[in-house]
Design a protein around this motif. Structure first.
Motif, PDB file in Angstrom:
ATOM      1  N   ALA A 102     -29.523  20.657  10.025  1.00  0.00           N
ATOM      2  CA  ALA A 102     -28.438  19.566  10.132  1.00  0.00           C
ATOM      3  C   ALA A 102     -28.938  18.489  11.087  1.00  0.00           C
ATOM      4  CB  ALA A 102     -27.392  20.417  10.922  1.00  0.00           C
ATOM      5  N   LEU A 103     -29.833  18.680  12.175  1.00  0.00           N
ATOM      6  CA  LEU A 103     -30.101  17.585  12.919  1.00  0.00           C
ATOM      7  C   LEU A 103     -31.028  16.682  12.179  1.00  0.00           C
ATOM      8  CD1 LEU A 103     -30.902  19.598  16.126  1.00  0.00           C
ATOM      9  CD2 LEU A 103     -28.902  17.769  15.867  1.00  0.00           C
ATOM     10  N   GLU A 104     -32.040  17.134  11.466  1.00  0.00           N
ATOM     11  CA  GLU A 104     -32.864  16.629  10.383  1.00  0.00           C
ATOM     12  C   GLU A 104     -32.154  15.900   9.507  1.00  0.00           C
ATOM     13  OE1 GLU A 104     -36.673  19.677  10.489  1.00  0.00           O
ATOM     14  OE2 GLU A 104     -35.636  19.536   8.852  1.00  0.00           O
ATOM     15  N   THR A 105     -31.054  16.454   9.007  1.00  0.00           N
ATOM     16  CA  THR A 105     -30.215  15.592   8.041  1.00  0.00           C
ATOM     17  C   THR A 105     -29.701  14.342   8.816  1.00  0.00           C
ATOM     18  OG1 THR A 105     -29.852  17.678   6.801  1.00  0.00           O
ATOM     19  CG2 THR A 105     -28.399  15.779   6.147  1.00  0.00           C
ATOM     20  N   GLU A 106     -29.145  14.525   9.924  1.00  0.00           N
ATOM     21  CA  GLU A 106     -28.519  13.645  10.777  1.00  0.00           C
ATOM     22  C   GLU A 106     -29.476  12.544  10.847  1.00  0.00           C
ATOM     23  OE1 GLU A 106     -25.501  16.351  13.216  1.00  0.00           O
ATOM     24  OE2 GLU A 106     -26.835  15.282  14.157  1.00  0.00           O
TER      25      GLU A 106
ATOM     26  N   LEU B 281     -32.150  11.708   9.231  1.00  0.00           N
ATOM     27  CA  LEU B 281     -32.414  11.094   7.934  1.00  0.00           C
ATOM     28  C   LEU B 281     -31.394  10.044   7.589  1.00  0.00           C
ATOM     29  CD1 LEU B 281     -34.119  10.756   5.311  1.00  0.00           C
ATOM     30  CD2 LEU B 281     -32.877  12.695   4.327  1.00  0.00           C
ATOM     31  N   GLY B 282     -29.954  10.679   7.735  1.00  0.00           N
ATOM     32  CA  GLY B 282     -28.968   9.839   7.555  1.00  0.00           C
ATOM     33  C   GLY B 282     -28.713   8.614   8.300  1.00  0.00           C
ATOM     34  N   ALA B 283     -29.205   8.666   9.793  1.00  0.00           N
ATOM     35  CA  ALA B 283     -29.318   7.559  10.606  1.00  0.00           C
ATOM     36  C   ALA B 283     -30.418   6.381  10.335  1.00  0.00           C
ATOM     37  CB  ALA B 283     -29.402   7.954  12.088  1.00  0.00           C
ATOM     38  N   GLY B 284     -31.487   7.104   9.858  1.00  0.00           N
ATOM     39  CA  GLY B 284     -32.489   6.278   9.110  1.00  0.00           C
ATOM     40  C   GLY B 284     -32.066   5.415   7.864  1.00  0.00           C
ATOM     41  N   ILE B 285     -31.272   6.024   6.912  1.00  0.00           N
ATOM     42  CA  ILE B 285     -30.881   5.395   5.858  1.00  0.00           C
ATOM     43  C   ILE B 285     -29.969   4.337   6.243  1.00  0.00           C
ATOM     44  CG2 ILE B 285     -29.685   5.513   3.593  1.00  0.00           C
ATOM     45  CD1 ILE B 285     -30.823   8.690   3.244  1.00  0.00           C
TER      46      ILE B 285
ATOM     47  N   ARG C 291     -31.370  33.473  14.283  1.00  0.00           N
ATOM     48  CA  ARG C 291     -32.459  32.664  13.867  1.00  0.00           C
ATOM     49  C   ARG C 291     -31.949  31.814  12.918  1.00  0.00           C
ATOM     50  NH1 ARG C 291     -35.454  37.389  14.838  1.00  0.00           N
ATOM     51  NH2 ARG C 291     -35.080  38.090  12.729  1.00  0.00           N
ATOM     52  N   ARG C 292     -31.129  32.452  11.766  1.00  0.00           N
ATOM     53  CA  ARG C 292     -30.583  31.607  10.836  1.00  0.00           C
ATOM     54  C   ARG C 292     -29.747  30.239  11.268  1.00  0.00           C
ATOM     55  NH1 ARG C 292     -29.688  36.627   8.261  1.00  0.00           N
ATOM     56  NH2 ARG C 292     -27.359  36.590   8.867  1.00  0.00           N
ATOM     57  N   LEU C 293     -28.884  30.695  12.244  1.00  0.00           N
ATOM     58  CA  LEU C 293     -27.934  29.581  12.927  1.00  0.00           C
ATOM     59  C   LEU C 293     -28.929  28.504  13.596  1.00  0.00           C
ATOM     60  CD1 LEU C 293     -25.105  28.519  13.661  1.00  0.00           C
ATOM     61  CD2 LEU C 293     -25.345  29.858  15.780  1.00  0.00           C
ATOM     62  N   ASP C 294     -30.003  28.803  14.241  1.00  0.00           N
ATOM     63  CA  ASP C 294     -30.960  27.893  14.802  1.00  0.00           C
ATOM     64  C   ASP C 294     -31.474  27.036  13.582  1.00  0.00           C
ATOM     65  OD1 ASP C 294     -32.093  29.933  17.437  1.00  0.00           O
ATOM     66  OD2 ASP C 294     -30.503  28.947  17.196  1.00  0.00           O
ATOM     67  N   ASN C 295     -31.866  27.824  12.541  1.00  0.00           N
ATOM     68  CA  ASN C 295     -32.496  26.939  11.394  1.00  0.00           C
ATOM     69  C   ASN C 295     -31.651  25.883  10.506  1.00  0.00           C
ATOM     70  OD1 ASN C 295     -34.882  26.485   9.401  1.00  0.00           O
ATOM     71  ND2 ASN C 295     -33.555  27.694   7.901  1.00  0.00           N
ATOM     72  N   ALA C 296     -30.276  26.555  10.518  1.00  0.00           N
ATOM     73  CA  ALA C 296     -29.292  25.737  10.245  1.00  0.00           C
ATOM     74  C   ALA C 296     -29.123  24.588  10.922  1.00  0.00           C
ATOM     75  CB  ALA C 296     -27.882  26.364   9.891  1.00  0.00           C
ATOM     76  N   GLN C 297     -28.975  24.730  12.122  1.00  0.00           N
ATOM     77  CA  GLN C 297     -28.602  23.613  13.218  1.00  0.00           C
ATOM     78  C   GLN C 297     -29.859  22.613  13.351  1.00  0.00           C
ATOM     79  OE1 GLN C 297     -28.611  25.036  17.102  1.00  0.00           O
ATOM     80  NE2 GLN C 297     -28.411  22.862  17.921  1.00  0.00           N
TER      81      GLN C 297
ATOM     82  N   GLU D 172     -16.434  20.491  15.105  1.00  0.00           N
ATOM     83  CA  GLU D 172     -15.857  19.086  15.392  1.00  0.00           C
ATOM     84  C   GLU D 172     -16.665  18.405  16.537  1.00  0.00           C
ATOM     85  OE1 GLU D 172     -11.570  17.178  17.042  1.00  0.00           O
ATOM     86  OE2 GLU D 172     -11.827  19.444  16.468  1.00  0.00           O
ATOM     87  N   ALA D 173     -17.057  19.073  17.554  1.00  0.00           N
ATOM     88  CA  ALA D 173     -17.955  18.252  18.554  1.00  0.00           C
ATOM     89  C   ALA D 173     -19.395  17.948  18.064  1.00  0.00           C
ATOM     90  CB  ALA D 173     -18.129  19.378  19.566  1.00  0.00           C
ATOM     91  N   GLU D 174     -19.806  18.655  16.851  1.00  0.00           N
ATOM     92  CA  GLU D 174     -21.125  18.108  16.254  1.00  0.00           C
ATOM     93  C   GLU D 174     -20.894  16.708  15.586  1.00  0.00           C
ATOM     94  OE1 GLU D 174     -24.229  18.765  16.286  1.00  0.00           O
ATOM     95  OE2 GLU D 174     -24.445  20.877  16.778  1.00  0.00           O
ATOM     96  N   GLU D 175     -19.701  16.914  14.975  1.00  0.00           N
ATOM     97  CA  GLU D 175     -19.329  15.565  14.134  1.00  0.00           C
ATOM     98  C   GLU D 175     -19.316  14.497  15.249  1.00  0.00           C
ATOM     99  OE1 GLU D 175     -15.869  16.450  11.706  1.00  0.00           O
ATOM    100  OE2 GLU D 175     -17.121  18.054  10.596  1.00  0.00           O
ATOM    101  N   ILE D 176     -18.712  14.744  16.307  1.00  0.00           N
ATOM    102  CA  ILE D 176     -18.769  13.568  17.349  1.00  0.00           C
ATOM    103  C   ILE D 176     -19.794  13.066  17.564  1.00  0.00           C
ATOM    104  CG2 ILE D 176     -17.663  12.715  19.398  1.00  0.00           C
ATOM    105  CD1 ILE D 176     -15.174  14.778  18.786  1.00  0.00           C
ATOM    106  N   ILE D 177     -20.733  14.055  17.893  1.00  0.00           N
ATOM    107  CA  ILE D 177     -22.116  13.479  18.337  1.00  0.00           C
ATOM    108  C   ILE D 177     -22.770  12.863  17.193  1.00  0.00           C
ATOM    109  CG2 ILE D 177     -24.494  14.647  18.645  1.00  0.00           C
ATOM    110  CD1 ILE D 177     -22.895  14.879  21.433  1.00  0.00           C
ATOM    111  N   ALA D 178     -22.681  13.326  15.966  1.00  0.00           N
ATOM    112  CA  ALA D 178     -23.182  12.680  14.782  1.00  0.00           C
ATOM    113  C   ALA D 178     -22.744  10.946  14.839  1.00  0.00           C
ATOM    114  CB  ALA D 178     -23.093  13.180  13.501  1.00  0.00           C
ATOM    115  N   GLN D 179     -21.609  10.987  14.970  1.00  0.00           N
ATOM    116  CA  GLN D 179     -20.935   9.341  14.959  1.00  0.00           C
ATOM    117  C   GLN D 179     -21.516   8.792  15.998  1.00  0.00           C
ATOM    118  OE1 GLN D 179     -19.084   8.429  13.000  1.00  0.00           O
ATOM    119  NE2 GLN D 179     -18.916  10.196  11.545  1.00  0.00           N
ATOM    120  N   MET D 180     -21.613   9.231  17.389  1.00  0.00           N
ATOM    121  CA  MET D 180     -22.183   8.547  18.396  1.00  0.00           C
ATOM    122  C   MET D 180     -23.468   8.161  18.027  1.00  0.00           C
ATOM    123  SD  MET D 180     -20.511  11.215  21.362  1.00  0.00           S
ATOM    124  CE  MET D 180     -21.619  10.511  22.775  1.00  0.00           C
ATOM    125  N   GLU D 181     -24.363   9.199  17.457  1.00  0.00           N
ATOM    126  CA  GLU D 181     -25.524   8.626  17.071  1.00  0.00           C
ATOM    127  C   GLU D 181     -25.745   7.715  16.155  1.00  0.00           C
ATOM    128  OE1 GLU D 181     -27.939  11.851  15.317  1.00  0.00           O
ATOM    129  OE2 GLU D 181     -29.666  11.378  16.377  1.00  0.00           O
TER     130      GLU D 181
END
Length: 228
Positions: A151-155, A157-161, A142-148, A52-61
């Motif tokens: 997710a950051l790259e996707t965020e 990309l979404g912000a760029g779009i 490592r898998r968690l860091d990779n997923a993160q 949930e905190a990640e989603e809030i950060i994404a909205q702020m971004e």
């Protein structure tokens, strides 16, 4: 309600700070006091709140590109600080999970006399399990860091779009305003042309009338001469 990017950012920031304080309280107090399944359930709840905190950060971004350039840098720094705080909480969660896993391994495989780092067979077996568990934790991290990272790259990309779409919308609005101005200019030009056509016909009528009068006068003069 103020829906400006700045006001929305402030609202998200308040929610994030409250959620972050709750997470820290659980990790530093409640979770450490629990054992077994209760601790696992508490850790799962913390993980959900982290999402949930990640989603809030994404909205702020997402709100950042819409802010005036003069204040955008200040809010960018605040976002960076918030993300760093969230990363520290994530690290605390990973540490507690690792500690929990080690405790479970020790509790399930070692007797009170066993030494995990002993050269005796039983100790060696326990140490092997600990090493295997540690490797599994590292692999999971490592898998968690990779997923993160994904997710950051996707965020990003979404912000760029979103920025591109916002720019295209502004271009469309500008084009629409230009077309509106062109339509107004065409209407004015059409009115001017109609006036010019009307004046042209008016002048032709006047010219025709003058010619007719002159012809009549010439005829009268000729007639007068013939009669006289």
């Amino acid at each position: 309600m103020d829906n400006s990017p700045t006001a929305l950012f402030e609202s998200y920031d308040e929610d994030f700070k409250a959620l972050l304080a709750s997470l820290k309280g659980k990790l530093e107090g409640d979770v450490k006091q629990l054992k077994g399944e209760q601790r696992k359930a508490a850790l799962k709840k913390v993980s959900e709140e982290l999402d949930e905190a990640e989603e809030i950060i994404a909205q702020m971004e997402v709100e950042l590109p819409s802010m005036p350039v003069s204040i955008r840098q200040t809010f960018q720094q605040r976002l960076t600080t918030s993300r760093s705080a969230l990363e520290r909480v994530k690290k605390s969660l990973r540490d507690i999970r690792a500690e929990t896993s080690r405790a479970e391994l020790l509790g399930s495989g070692a007797s009170p006399a066993d030494d995990p780092y002993s050269d005796e067979p039983s100790g060696y077996s326990t140490r092997t399990r600990l090493l295997a568990g540690s490797e599994q934790l590292q692999d999971g991290s490592r898998r968690l860091d990779n997923a993160q990272r994904i997710a950051l790259e996707t965020e990003d990309l979404g912000a760029g779009i979103l920025r591109d779409l916002r720019g295209q919308r502004e271009q469309i609005e500008h084009t629409r305003d230009t077309l509106t101005q062109a339509d107004s200019s065409i209407d004015r030009a059409s009115g001017t042309l109609k006036k010019m056509i009307f004046k042209m016909y008016q002048q032709k009528f006047i010219s025709g009338a003058i010619i007719a009068v002159l012809v009549i006068l010439i005829c009268i003069v000729l007639y007068s001469k013939i009669i006289g």
